[in-house]
Scaffold this active site. Structure first.
Site, short mmCIF file in Angstrom:
data_model
loop_
_atom_site.label_atom_id
_atom_site.label_comp_id
_atom_site.label_asym_id
_atom_site.label_seq_id
_atom_site.Cartn_x
_atom_site.Cartn_y
_atom_site.Cartn_z
N THR A 164 23.74 77.39 -111.55
CA THR A 164 24.93 77.84 -110.84
C THR A 164 24.56 77.59 -109.31
OG1 THR A 164 24.64 80.11 -111.08
CG2 THR A 164 26.16 79.04 -112.64
N ASP A 165 25.38 77.97 -108.66
CA ASP A 165 25.20 78.14 -106.98
C ASP A 165 26.01 79.10 -106.53
OD1 ASP A 165 27.58 76.93 -106.12
OD2 ASP A 165 26.75 75.01 -105.81
N ALA A 166 25.92 79.56 -105.23
CA ALA A 166 26.52 80.54 -104.44
C ALA A 166 28.03 80.44 -104.44
CB ALA A 166 26.26 80.77 -103.10
N GLY A 167 28.66 79.17 -104.64
CA GLY A 167 29.90 78.62 -104.98
C GLY A 167 30.69 79.09 -106.32
N ARG A 168 29.68 79.66 -107.27
CA ARG A 168 29.99 80.28 -108.49
C ARG A 168 30.44 79.33 -109.60
NH1 ARG A 168 31.13 86.46 -108.07
NH2 ARG A 168 29.43 86.94 -106.75
#
Lengths: 134, 134, 134, 134
Positions: C16-20
């Site tokens: 995952t990334d900070a955009g969820r």
């Protein structure tokens, strides 16, 4: 569930580097997958790892790389708790290929509040369940 | 700023795979770094990429891998806008090593609302600035 | 084996990334895992992907990201051949969550000689086996 | 060159996870980039890291994660040698954001022969140069 979770994994091309072995940082990914499955096996899925007010984060870790894992290897990542503090959980973790131990580590996870990232007590129901697993 | 952003990058061991060349999915990371720097160079940093109500996400992409990038290479990732829609931005992107073109791609970014992940209009100030860059 | 390989996968935090949501480049990793299992299911494991004189590399690809995959999702990555040339193989690939299609792509793999990275004919036994899978 | 190498880095979306902070294993990538630049600054580029007969591999490491690095942060990864053995090099490494120490670690690198992955003596010219850096 007994104390140790075993997660079978396959090594893919994405895991390797130009040295033709698994890139060292990727062992930590396997360890985290095993911890995640450990928590899920004890009833604590996504909801607990990213709940409204708290979060589990890696606080510190140490690892020894004994033998390299290679492309196509079938390996087992393991997780078991060796220490349970009021605000932290320490896992002993291994990566094995059959009888061979490829990598071992200790990973300390801290429970923090999401806003300020400060240590906070692990919720009572988590403590109860996890302490029964040791 | 003129139309094309150039981001110099070094290829590290983490980027390579057992084929001794850069793992194909990593070119997309270089492209995203270049788009991020493109947006920042136009005044739209973190605040715009993850604002309260909207988010930019990759909608579609195509890539050609012409020549492999290798460990230690110094390369340039580029980003320039080739199409600007009301809810999407299409970038033409390259990875170059000196005069050699290693990889080229087109990446279409969509503006979505964060809750439902549905397309929404790009904010006016972003449109104004970006349309001047084409 | 019939034409389509299905590989079940779990989405972990690393994905995952900070955009969820899952970081877009990681879908390509799932696609490659599925292609690797496709080749293995047809009898072509590591030995063929990195044999002494030839190598399969990604030549080009296109992808559409329809809906985001999220942490903890159980998804299926698929691979099936839609075109078989004398020196290249084109796969149609999908990432599905239950009935939902999250991502689809076409990935063209080239057979190259290892020294010069130039296109070369796919070995006869690979051609024979793969053409029977279409 | 004096003892400590400083490598400026930007945190991109690829580096983060759904907790909205840098994924813990990625700090090890930053540390390796800094070690690679340290070696290059001392005259040992790609040729030495993957020479014909020997290879440097990570043997063991320990890390403390003190404060999270976040999207868009400008950080500095550092590397300096704190111990030089006949077949291993120990680096002290940090990730800093301005005056803040975000992460620190010790990473022990072993020199191994490529065929059997067994420890071997570090080449004399490497020893000479590195011992002067302490």
């Amino acid at each position: 569930m007994t104390g140790e979770l075993l997660l079978p994994l396959r090594i893919y091309i994405e895991d390797t580097d130009a040295g033709r072995i698994v890139y060292h940082a990727n062992y930590l990914k396997y360890f985290e997958r095993a911890r995640t499955e450990f928590m899920r096996a004890h009833g604590f899925g996504k909801g607990y790892i990213f709940s409204a007010d708290m979060m589990f984060v890696v606080h510190s870790l140490s690892t020894e790389f004994l033998k390299p894992a290679c492309l196509d290897d079938e390996v087992i990542a393991t997780a078991r708790i060796i220490k349970l503090g009021s605000a932290s959980i320490t896992f002993e973790q291994q990566l094995r290929r059959g009888e061979e131990l490829l990598c071992r580590g200790e990973v300390c996870i801290a429970c923090v509040d999401k806003q300020r990232m400060r240590a906070q007590r692990i919720p009572v129901e988590v403590m109860k369940t996890l302490s029964a697993s040791i």
